[in-house]
Write an enzyme that holds these catalytic residues in place. Structure first.
Site, PDB file in Angstrom:
ATOM      1  CG  HIS A 149      49.891-103.475  53.071  1.00 32.05           C
ATOM      2  ND1 HIS A 149      49.609-102.575  54.067  1.00 32.05           N
ATOM      3  CD2 HIS A 149      50.082-104.668  53.698  1.00 32.05           C
ATOM      4  CE1 HIS A 149      49.636-103.190  55.242  1.00 32.05           C
ATOM      5  NE2 HIS A 149      49.917-104.462  55.035  1.00 32.05           N
ATOM      6  CD  GLU A 150      50.410-108.221  52.491  1.00 35.07           C
ATOM      7  OE1 GLU A 150      51.417-108.621  53.102  1.00 35.07           O
ATOM      8  OE2 GLU A 150      49.339-107.929  53.063  1.00 35.07           O
ATOM      9  CD  GLU A 173      50.437-104.789  59.132  1.00 37.29           C
ATOM     10  OE1 GLU A 173      49.844-104.361  58.120  1.00 37.29           O
ATOM     11  OE2 GLU A 173      50.931-105.924  59.199  1.00 37.29           O
ATOM     12  CD  GLU A 200      40.322 -97.937  47.593  1.00 40.54           C
ATOM     13  OE1 GLU A 200      40.788 -97.396  46.580  1.00 40.54           O
ATOM     14  OE2 GLU A 200      41.019 -98.251  48.587  1.00 40.54           O
ATOM     15  CG  HIS A 244      46.440-105.676  60.732  1.00 42.48           C
ATOM     16  ND1 HIS A 244      46.903-106.868  61.259  1.00 42.48           N
ATOM     17  CD2 HIS A 244      46.956-105.595  59.478  1.00 42.48           C
ATOM     18  CE1 HIS A 244      47.647-107.484  60.366  1.00 42.48           C
ATOM     19  NE2 HIS A 244      47.696-106.745  59.276  1.00 42.48           N
TER      20      HIS A 244
END
Length: 244
Positions: A149-150, A173, A200, A244
């Site tokens: 993601h980053e 995002e 998760e 977000h």
């Protein structure tokens, strides 16, 4: 624990988490070389002033065995970033975030205003930082999908340049989340299995950071449950306008 192999740099003193097995080099720095976490902003300031460089704080082992629990997140960040780079090269046909084999400088054990419950990509620089969580709500924020993601944010900074506020920031995002899931599906332990949960493995008391299959099953701390329709659009100022 599990025994894993990874690329490292070696010299007469020992082994360092620096991966030069591909053109895009990965430098994994620790902001807690003495066990004390430090602010990411201070590290960035030192980098800008030239007081440290990408090799100054590399996670170190005298014998090549990173068995101390305190460096588990260093190892996770190092190995996961290698998987992220391989995903982009082999699946997307892109040579790192800039398509020019740009090196990745990542820091672990980072703090933001005293808390480690975050992971951040710093614009188009290829610099990323990961926190250790707080032990109550979040574990170390170094899972594969979060790392992906980053990294995806850095790709966006070199391509669509969506920014980080309002609707463009929310789209940024979303794209980063999507590539987090794509990378986990392709490069993770459950190869080929769709998992629509983001982060998760990081969360302790919540299902995940986000659930892209059922957004409203996750609370975000700003608007309540994540919205799944524009009729639930958040128009406030918190979280950069609810990105977000």
């Amino acid at each position: 624990g599990n025994v894993v192999e990874m690329e490292a740099l070696t010299d007469a003193r020992g082994y360092y988490l620096e991966d030069r097995s591909r053109q895009a080099v990965i430098f994994t720095n620790t902001l807690a070389p003495d066990g004390v976490q430090r602010e990411a902003s201070l590290w960035l300031q030192y980098l800008q002033l030239g007081l440290v460089n990408e090799e100054s704080l590399l996670t170190f082992s005298p014998d090549g065995y990173y068995i101390d629990q305190t460096v588990a997140s260093d190892v996770a960040a190092h190995r996961n970033m290698a998987k992220v780079l391989d995903f982009w090269a082999n699946t997307m046909g892109r040579a790192s975030y800039d398509d020019r084999n740009g090196s990745v400088l990542e820091a672990v054990h980072a703090l933001w205003d005293g808390t480690g419950t975050n992971a951040v990509s710093y614009g188009s620089s290829g610099i990323l930082a990961f926190g250790d969580g707080d032990g109550q709500n979040m574990r170390s924020v170094t899972s594969l999908d979060v790392a992906a993601h980053e990294f995806a944010h850095t790709v966006v900074a070199h391509t669509a340049r969506l920014g980080n506020r309002g609707v463009p920031g929310a789209l940024n995002e979303h794209v980063a989340d999507a590539f987090g899931l794509f990378t986990e599906r392709r490069m993770g332990n459950e190869f080929g299995q769709w998992n629509f949960l983001m982060g998760e493995e990081v969360m302790i008391r919540r299902l995940a950071l986000r659930n892209m299959e059922d957004p409203q099953s996750v609370q975000n701390g700003v608007t309540g449950n994540d919205p799944d329709h524009m009729s639930l659009f958040y128009g406030g100022t918190a979280d950069g306008g609810g990105v977000h």
